[in-house]
Scaffold this active site. Structure first.
Site, short mmCIF file in Angstrom:
data_model
loop_
_atom_site.label_atom_id
_atom_site.label_comp_id
_atom_site.label_asym_id
_atom_site.label_seq_id
_atom_site.Cartn_x
_atom_site.Cartn_y
_atom_site.Cartn_z
CB CYS A 174 -22.14 -1.08 -4.11
SG CYS A 174 -21.15 -0.61 -2.55
CB CYS B 133 -21.82 -4.69 -3.02
SG CYS B 133 -23.04 -3.88 -1.60
CG ASP C 214 -8.19 2.72 2.29
OD1 ASP C 214 -9.12 3.15 2.69
OD2 ASP C 214 -7.67 2.76 1.50
CG HIS D 293 -25.73 -1.10 -0.42
ND1 HIS D 293 -24.32 -0.97 -0.97
CD2 HIS D 293 -26.42 -0.31 -0.87
CE1 HIS D 293 -24.44 0.17 -1.66
NE2 HIS D 293 -25.67 0.66 -1.33
CG ASN E 261 -15.01 10.54 5.64
OD1 ASN E 261 -14.69 11.23 6.56
ND2 ASN E 261 -14.05 9.91 4.95
N GLY F 106 -16.30 14.19 2.35
CA GLY F 106 -15.53 13.70 1.16
C GLY F 106 -15.84 12.02 1.20
CG HIS G 87 -21.34 -0.72 1.40
ND1 HIS G 87 -21.96 -1.76 0.87
CD2 HIS G 87 -21.09 -0.99 2.63
CE1 HIS G 87 -21.89 -2.83 1.65
NE2 HIS G 87 -21.51 -2.29 2.63
CG HIS H 210 -16.45 3.28 4.38
ND1 HIS H 210 -17.61 3.84 3.38
CD2 HIS H 210 -15.47 4.13 4.27
CE1 HIS H 210 -17.01 4.66 2.85
NE2 HIS H 210 -15.92 5.02 3.57
CG HIS I 95 -11.96 5.57 7.16
ND1 HIS I 95 -11.09 5.35 5.98
CD2 HIS I 95 -13.03 6.03 6.56
CE1 HIS I 95 -11.75 5.93 4.83
NE2 HIS I 95 -12.99 6.19 5.34
P1 5GP Z 1 -14.35 7.48 2.13
O1 5GP Z 1 -13.80 8.70 1.33
O2 5GP Z 1 -15.72 7.10 1.19
O3 5GP Z 1 -14.61 7.95 3.50
O4 5GP Z 1 -13.46 6.35 2.18
C1 5GP Z 1 -13.47 5.41 1.08
C2 5GP Z 1 -12.08 4.58 1.20
O5 5GP Z 1 -12.15 3.12 0.22
C3 5GP Z 1 -10.89 5.35 0.77
O6 5GP Z 1 -9.86 5.32 1.86
C4 5GP Z 1 -10.18 4.35 -0.49
O7 5GP Z 1 -8.78 4.30 -0.33
C5 5GP Z 1 -10.90 3.03 -0.36
N1 5GP Z 1 -11.21 2.13 -1.33
C6 5GP Z 1 -11.63 2.67 -2.63
N2 5GP Z 1 -11.60 1.60 -3.47
C7 5GP Z 1 -11.25 0.43 -2.61
C8 5GP Z 1 -10.88 -0.70 -3.31
O8 5GP Z 1 -11.30 -1.23 -4.21
N3 5GP Z 1 -10.63 -1.69 -2.20
C9 5GP Z 1 -9.91 -1.35 -1.07
N4 5GP Z 1 -9.34 -2.16 -0.37
N5 5GP Z 1 -10.39 0.18 -0.83
C10 5GP Z 1 -10.90 0.70 -1.62
ZN ZN Z 2 -22.54 -1.81 -1.21
#
Ligand code: 5GP
Ligand code: ZN
Length: 115
Positions: free
Chosen positions: A4, A7, A30, A46, A87, A93, A98, A100, A102
């Protein structure tokens, strides 16, 4: 869990720009921001998706919103306002499995939440 990305961010195996951290929650910028301010707030526990949130996580989820409140004041966007998005699953999408939140701020966000 081993693979992950979030994680790994929690464990500092992957660097991130951390804006807040305590024993339960971490928040970082992000890597691909969708707004001038785009912070991800995550529990250190997690939990794969919002569908995996159980009753025992109730305090944790409420706590995350207290931390979002704190970050909004700390980072200076509380007064102007912000948007929180979470999301879940394929249609939304969700890329990282894990949970989160935004937190988007720093400009007038669109009237439409989705296109
Ligand atoms: P999701 O689409 O799953 O709701 O959002 C995942 C978010 O995680 C995306 O906005 C993406 O830019 C961000 N993200 C993915 N990998 C990383 C990373 O390694 N570091 C950071 N800071 N953000 C990440
Ligand atoms: Zn995780």
């Amino acid at each position: 869990m081993n693979n992950c990305i979030f994680c790994k961010i929690i464990n500092k195996e992957i660097p991130s720009k951390i804006v807040y951290e305590d024993d339960k929650v971490i928040a970082f910028h992000d890597v691909n921001p969708a707004a001038p301010i785009h912070i991800l707030v995550i529990p250190k526990k997690h939990i794969e998706t919002l569908l995996d949130v159980s009753e025992e996580d109730s305090n944790l989820i409420a706590y995350i919103f207290q931390i979002i409140n704190k970050i909004a004041k700390q980072e200076g966007f509380a007064e102007k306002g912000f948007r929180v998005i979470a999301n879940c699953g394929e249609d939304a999408g969700q890329e990282v499995k894990h949970i989160h939140f935004h937190v988007l701020a720093g400009k007038k966000l669109g009237d439409k939440i989705v296109e």
